[in-house]
Design a protein around this motif. Structure first.
Motif, PDB file in Angstrom:
ATOM      1  N   ASN A   1     -47.788  13.217 -48.462  1.00  0.00           N
ATOM      2  CA  ASN A   1     -49.044  13.946 -48.571  1.00  0.00           C
ATOM      3  C   ASN A   1     -50.184  12.977 -48.276  1.00  0.00           C
ATOM      4  O   ASN A   1     -50.628  12.258 -49.162  1.00  0.00           O
ATOM      5  CB  ASN A   1     -49.186  14.551 -49.965  1.00  0.00           C
ATOM      6  CG  ASN A   1     -50.391  15.448 -50.073  1.00  0.00           C
ATOM      7  OD1 ASN A   1     -50.930  15.916 -49.082  1.00  0.00           O
ATOM      8  ND2 ASN A   1     -50.817  15.690 -51.298  1.00  0.00           N
TER       9      ASN A   1
ATOM     10  N   SER B   1     -53.336  13.420 -47.651  1.00  0.00           N
ATOM     11  CA  SER B   1     -54.678  13.712 -48.165  1.00  0.00           C
ATOM     12  C   SER B   1     -54.576  14.726 -49.291  1.00  0.00           C
ATOM     13  O   SER B   1     -53.516  15.261 -49.569  1.00  0.00           O
ATOM     14  CB  SER B   1     -55.569  14.272 -47.051  1.00  0.00           C
ATOM     15  OG  SER B   1     -55.206  15.604 -46.759  1.00  0.00           O
ATOM     16  N   SER B   2     -55.687  15.008 -49.904  1.00  0.00           N
ATOM     17  CA  SER B   2     -55.688  16.010 -50.973  1.00  0.00           C
ATOM     18  C   SER B   2     -56.338  17.301 -50.488  1.00  0.00           C
ATOM     19  O   SER B   2     -56.867  18.066 -51.270  1.00  0.00           O
ATOM     20  CB  SER B   2     -56.419  15.470 -52.200  1.00  0.00           C
ATOM     21  OG  SER B   2     -57.750  15.162 -51.861  1.00  0.00           O
ATOM     22  N   ARG B   3     -56.281  17.547 -49.195  1.00  0.00           N
ATOM     23  CA  ARG B   3     -56.895  18.759 -48.644  1.00  0.00           C
ATOM     24  C   ARG B   3     -55.953  19.954 -48.623  1.00  0.00           C
ATOM     25  O   ARG B   3     -56.396  21.076 -48.515  1.00  0.00           O
ATOM     26  CB  ARG B   3     -57.394  18.492 -47.228  1.00  0.00           C
ATOM     27  CG  ARG B   3     -58.553  17.547 -47.199  1.00  0.00           C
ATOM     28  CD  ARG B   3     -59.076  17.408 -45.805  1.00  0.00           C
ATOM     29  NE  ARG B   3     -60.171  16.464 -45.794  1.00  0.00           N
ATOM     30  CZ  ARG B   3     -60.707  15.980 -44.721  1.00  0.00           C
ATOM     31  NH1 ARG B   3     -60.256  16.333 -43.541  1.00  0.00           N
ATOM     32  NH2 ARG B   3     -61.696  15.135 -44.793  1.00  0.00           N
TER      33      ARG B   3
ATOM     34  N   LYS C   1     -60.739  23.073 -55.623  1.00  0.00           N
ATOM     35  CA  LYS C   1     -60.713  21.611 -55.533  1.00  0.00           C
ATOM     36  C   LYS C   1     -59.788  21.013 -56.586  1.00  0.00           C
ATOM     37  O   LYS C   1     -59.175  19.984 -56.375  1.00  0.00           O
ATOM     38  CB  LYS C   1     -62.117  21.046 -55.682  1.00  0.00           C
ATOM     39  CG  LYS C   1     -62.955  21.253 -54.455  1.00  0.00           C
ATOM     40  CD  LYS C   1     -64.271  20.541 -54.573  1.00  0.00           C
ATOM     41  CE  LYS C   1     -65.036  20.718 -53.276  1.00  0.00           C
ATOM     42  NZ  LYS C   1     -66.239  19.928 -53.240  1.00  0.00           N
TER      43      LYS C   1
ATOM     44  N   ASN D   1     -55.888  21.220 -55.382  1.00  0.00           N
ATOM     45  CA  ASN D   1     -55.370  20.602 -54.173  1.00  0.00           C
ATOM     46  C   ASN D   1     -54.129  19.802 -54.533  1.00  0.00           C
ATOM     47  O   ASN D   1     -53.998  19.307 -55.646  1.00  0.00           O
ATOM     48  CB  ASN D   1     -56.402  19.656 -53.560  1.00  0.00           C
ATOM     49  CG  ASN D   1     -57.516  20.397 -52.866  1.00  0.00           C
ATOM     50  OD1 ASN D   1     -57.462  21.603 -52.686  1.00  0.00           O
ATOM     51  ND2 ASN D   1     -58.532  19.666 -52.475  1.00  0.00           N
TER      52      ASN D   1
ATOM     53  N   SER E   1     -52.396  16.715 -54.827  1.00  0.00           N
ATOM     54  CA  SER E   1     -52.822  15.316 -54.839  1.00  0.00           C
ATOM     55  C   SER E   1     -51.666  14.360 -55.098  1.00  0.00           C
ATOM     56  O   SER E   1     -51.869  13.158 -55.161  1.00  0.00           O
ATOM     57  CB  SER E   1     -53.921  15.111 -55.885  1.00  0.00           C
ATOM     58  OG  SER E   1     -53.452  15.480 -57.157  1.00  0.00           O
ATOM     59  N   SER E   2     -50.454  14.883 -55.243  1.00  0.00           N
ATOM     60  CA  SER E   2     -49.298  14.016 -55.459  1.00  0.00           C
ATOM     61  C   SER E   2     -48.897  13.346 -54.147  1.00  0.00           C
ATOM     62  O   SER E   2     -49.392  13.687 -53.074  1.00  0.00           O
ATOM     63  CB  SER E   2     -48.133  14.827 -56.025  1.00  0.00           C
ATOM     64  OG  SER E   2     -47.772  15.846 -55.125  1.00  0.00           O
TER      65      SER E   2
ATOM     66  N   ARG F   1     -45.278  16.656 -50.876  1.00  0.00           N
ATOM     67  CA  ARG F   1     -45.449  18.108 -50.920  1.00  0.00           C
ATOM     68  C   ARG F   1     -44.340  18.728 -50.080  1.00  0.00           C
ATOM     69  O   ARG F   1     -43.690  18.055 -49.279  1.00  0.00           O
ATOM     70  CB  ARG F   1     -46.806  18.506 -50.350  1.00  0.00           C
ATOM     71  CG  ARG F   1     -46.919  18.185 -48.862  1.00  0.00           C
ATOM     72  CD  ARG F   1     -48.283  18.465 -48.321  1.00  0.00           C
ATOM     73  NE  ARG F   1     -48.347  18.089 -46.907  1.00  0.00           N
ATOM     74  CZ  ARG F   1     -49.459  17.836 -46.278  1.00  0.00           C
ATOM     75  NH1 ARG F   1     -50.617  17.907 -46.911  1.00  0.00           N
ATOM     76  NH2 ARG F   1     -49.447  17.520 -45.001  1.00  0.00           N
TER      77      ARG F   1
ATOM     78  N   HIS G   1     -46.756  22.493 -54.071  1.00  0.00           N
ATOM     79  CA  HIS G   1     -46.488  21.387 -54.984  1.00  0.00           C
ATOM     80  C   HIS G   1     -44.972  21.272 -55.156  1.00  0.00           C
ATOM     81  O   HIS G   1     -44.269  22.294 -55.171  1.00  0.00           O
ATOM     82  CB  HIS G   1     -47.090  21.655 -56.370  1.00  0.00           C
ATOM     83  CG  HIS G   1     -48.561  21.505 -56.449  1.00  0.00           C
ATOM     84  ND1 HIS G   1     -49.418  22.585 -56.396  1.00  0.00           N
ATOM     85  CD2 HIS G   1     -49.336  20.404 -56.591  1.00  0.00           C
ATOM     86  CE1 HIS G   1     -50.659  22.151 -56.508  1.00  0.00           C
ATOM     87  NE2 HIS G   1     -50.645  20.835 -56.628  1.00  0.00           N
TER      88      HIS G   1
END
Length: 109
Positions: free
Chosen positions: A33, A35-37, A49, A52, A54-55, A58, A76
């Motif tokens: 992953n 980015s956190s987009r 937001k 998203n 963020s791990s 994915r 996730h």
């Protein structure tokens, strides 16, 4: 009603993913992953937001046939584990694969 029963919501999500990858070219890829987009597409994970992905890893449900453009369907890791409690069966059937470049699974969440 699907929206009020968590068991039905998970079953509905599983059916949607299975329908999406019903041909031989559909796979579920474990990806880095970068980015956190990316937003999780799980029914209960509303895109904000705060939700998203963020791990470090994915899942992405992809059609590899090249017949048509499909938007990314990121999930996730923990939600995919809810949707498919026995991921090893998907690995054995080669439905669940690691994307090229994913070499270490040290911090998946």
């Amino acid at each position: 009603m699907i929206t009020q029963d968590p068991v039905k919501r998970v079953a509905f999500e599983r059916k949607c993913i299975e329908d999406k990858r019903s041909d031989e070219k559909g796979v579920i890829l474990l990806q880095d992953n970068p980015s956190s987009r990316g937003h999780c597409r799980f029914w209960e994970c509303v895109p904000t937001k705060l939700n998203n992905i963020s791990s470090a890893f994915r899942f992405d449900v992809k059609d590899l046939s090249g017949r048509h453009y499909e938007p990314n369907m990121h999930y996730h890791v923990s939600f995919m584990e809810q949707i498919f409690p026995n991921l090893s069966v998907l690995v054995e059937r080669e439905v669940l694969q690691m994307e090229v470049g994913v070499t270490q699974l040290t911090s998946a969440s």
